[in-house]
Design an enzyme around this catalytic site. Structure first.
Site, PDB file in Angstrom:
ATOM      1  N   HIS A   1     -23.083 -44.749 -29.490  1.00 39.42           N
ATOM      2  CA  HIS A   1     -23.754 -44.747 -30.801  1.00 39.42           C
ATOM      3  C   HIS A   1     -23.532 -46.037 -31.589  1.00 39.42           C
ATOM      4  CE1 HIS A   1     -24.539 -40.513 -30.050  1.00 39.42           C
ATOM      5  NE2 HIS A   1     -23.246 -40.317 -29.875  1.00 39.42           N
TER       6      HIS A   1
ATOM      7  N   ARG B   1     -26.579 -50.595 -47.405  1.00 41.86           N
ATOM      8  CA  ARG B   1     -25.906 -51.901 -47.385  1.00 41.86           C
ATOM      9  C   ARG B   1     -26.769 -52.896 -46.632  1.00 41.86           C
ATOM     10  NH1 ARG B   1     -24.535 -51.836 -42.057  1.00 41.86           N
ATOM     11  NH2 ARG B   1     -23.899 -49.824 -41.168  1.00 41.86           N
TER      12      ARG B   1
ATOM     13  N   LYS C   1     -24.927 -36.837 -45.684  1.00 42.08           N
ATOM     14  CA  LYS C   1     -26.122 -36.659 -44.860  1.00 42.08           C
ATOM     15  C   LYS C   1     -26.885 -35.374 -45.188  1.00 42.08           C
ATOM     16  CE  LYS C   1     -24.881 -39.507 -40.876  1.00 42.08           C
ATOM     17  NZ  LYS C   1     -23.857 -40.284 -41.567  1.00 42.08           N
TER      18      LYS C   1
ATOM     19  N   GLU D   1     -27.353 -30.555 -35.256  1.00 39.44           N
ATOM     20  CA  GLU D   1     -28.640 -31.227 -35.155  1.00 39.44           C
ATOM     21  C   GLU D   1     -29.111 -31.174 -33.711  1.00 39.44           C
ATOM     22  OE1 GLU D   1     -29.551 -34.838 -37.809  1.00 39.44           O
ATOM     23  OE2 GLU D   1     -29.152 -35.703 -35.839  1.00 39.44           O
TER      24      GLU D   1
END
Length: 503
Positions: A238, A295, A119, A203
């Site tokens: 999530h 994907r 990331k 974040e």
């Protein structure tokens, strides 16, 4: 020049393996499935043109055994491997193994997958490409003191994330410095256990946000297209539960703007094949890129229904070296599609796993209804694998038509022997906030949807009691009624018949 694909090994199981097999049959491509001890009787084993035993039930010894899968692919003489989603679908080492053995990996190249899987690398590339990202650290943080400093600058609350996470894993919320210090150590250990690396970043936690993704497709000739957005804001921990297209907040102008940003993100990492650019959208309408999922997505049928495209066939054609056969302006968004993930979990008891034999199931059908599943009467839902048992997708010319079709299909969907998330989706389909499009990733908690579901179930139980118990004329029938009523109370399927009536 890419060799033409005439045979594909499907390195997966369940409904996605069946989905790929169907695409292979349409293209007259030989399909080869693999199966573990647990999946001997699974449908994907019977539907494929050939099937190979891969190992014991544990994924590490079967569906995650890269060397064994490559050996089977070589023995079977296949041209390509389709990884589906989950398992090895985002594993750059597996993609590289395919490349080294001259087997086409139907997905991005290993180099691109390495970039999108990390990331922080991906975030730096996106910043250079002027793709807006969430405020936070510019790189991996190993020292909690640096994490505290960044969190103070970004302002609490913040999220601690693993740079190698995905699917909601490796994420922790810190509302103040004390929580940050506590969670940092735990998140580091969790990341190392799950991904082998304790690489964290900080974040800014954006409140009341929506999760919106753009379906991407890119070929080896540098052509990139976006296939519109999917709203994925209804989540639990999530993990996505319901997806739909179009998003209730999207305008044609905003769709074009963010779609072009998504295409720029794919170009920045030299992406290949199908994937998604994931964004968070704040209440002011600002979009922030968070990651590329390299994907095919679980929710790809949503896009298929609103575009008329077959994404798996498109994947195979791109892996064959063909160009995307349409321009961006050729695509039109038609109607609305909604997908509910039918998971083998009990929503009445904190989504506890529910596994075992399914003695009977009834799949819904009708105009605008699609069911992707591996279920059949007498099958077994295994505790070794993902809880997803089926995907129920509805299409309508409008959102309300699609919603009503979904609601009706949920009422027809019967899965005996296990508990599923169907009752939760029944509540959501009738919820005024869902109907009005007032969605966010905290939707379930913000509007107490789980409690609403439980209250509705109590009402159903009470109604059953009032309607049916007076008609019971014998102790035996009363005993049967009590047993069924208790099953309903415990969150089990209540689609049972009694005295000629259906609940």
């Amino acid at each position: 020049m890419t060799k033409q694909i005439s045979s594909i090994l499907i390195a997966n199981r369940g409904e996605i393996a069946l989905r790929i097999i169907r695409a292979c049959k349409e293209l007259d491509i030989k399909s080869v499935s693999i199966y573990s001890d647990e999946d001997v009787r699974s449908i994907h084993v019977k539907r494929a043109d050939a099937a190979y035993h891969i190992g014991p039930a544990a994924p590490s010894q079967s569906y995650l055994n890269m060397n064994k899968i490559i050996d089977v692919a070589i023995s079977a003489g296949v041209d390509a491997i389709h990884p589906g989603y989950g398992f090895l679908s985002e594993n750059e080492t597996f993609a590289e193994l395919c490349e080294k053995n001259n087997i086409i990996f139907i997905g991005p190249k290993s180099v691109s997958m390495d970039l999108t899987g990390d990331k922080m690398k991906c975030k730096r590339i996106m910043n250079e490409a002027k793709v807006p990202t969430v405020p936070g650290s510019d790189g991996v943080i190993e020292d909690v003191e640096i994490a505290v400093q960044i969190a103070n600058d970004a302002k609490y609350p913040v999220l601690l994330k693993s740079a190698f996470g995905g699917g909601g894993r490796g994420i922790r919320l810190a509302k103040d410095e004390k929580e940050l210090r506590q969670e940092f150590e735990m998140a580091s250990a969790e990341s190392k256990a799950a991904f082998g690396k304790a690489a964290l970043f900080v974040e800014k936690f954006l409140e009341k946000i929506r999760h919106i993704e753009f379906q991407l497709i890119r070929d080896s000739h540098g052509n990139t297209r976006h296939l519109f957005e999917r709203e994925c804001s209804i989540q639990r921990r999530h993990q996505k539960l319901i997806e739909m297209s179009p998003s209730p907040i999207m305008t044609p102008e905003k769709r074009n703007e963010i779609g072009e940003i998504a295409k720029r993100a794919a170009d920045a990492v030299d992406y290949l094949n199908a994937g998604t650019a994931e964004f968070l959208c704040d209440p002011d309408g600002n979009f922030y890129f968070i990651e590329i999922n390299s994907r095919l997505q679980v929710e790809h049928p949503v896009t298929e229904l609103v575009t008329g495209l077959d994404l798996v066939k498109l994947q195979i054609s791109i892996a064959n070296g063909e160009e995307i056969p349409f321009e961006q302006n050729d695509l039109k968004l038609n109607g609305c599609a909604i997908e509910c993930r039918i998971n083998a979990e009990d929503p009445f008891y904190d989504f506890a796993p529910s596994v075992g034999k399914v003695p009977y199931c009834n799949l819904p059908y009708g105009p605008g209804i699609r069911v992707d599943t591996y279920l059949y009467p007498g099958c077994t839902v295994s505790g070794f694998y993902d809880s997803l048992t089926a995907k129920l997708i509805s299409w309508g010319s409008t959102f309300d038509e699609s919603r009503r079709r979904m609601r009706n299909a949920l009422n027809e969907f019967i899965i005996e022997g296990i508990n599923t998330t169907i009752p939760l989706y029944k509540t959501i389909m009738n919820d005024k906030y869902f109907i009005s499009g007032d969605l966010s990733t905290d939707y379930l908690d913000r509007y107490s949807i789980i409690q609403k579901m439980k209250d509705e179930q109590k009402s159903i139980n009470s109604d059953l009691h009032n309607r049916l118990l007076p008609a019971v004329g014998s102790a035996i029938l009363q005993s049967e009624y009590v047993k069924k009523s208790n099953q309903v109370q415990n969150g089990s399927s209540y689609n049972w018949k009694f005295g000629g009536l259906t609940s």
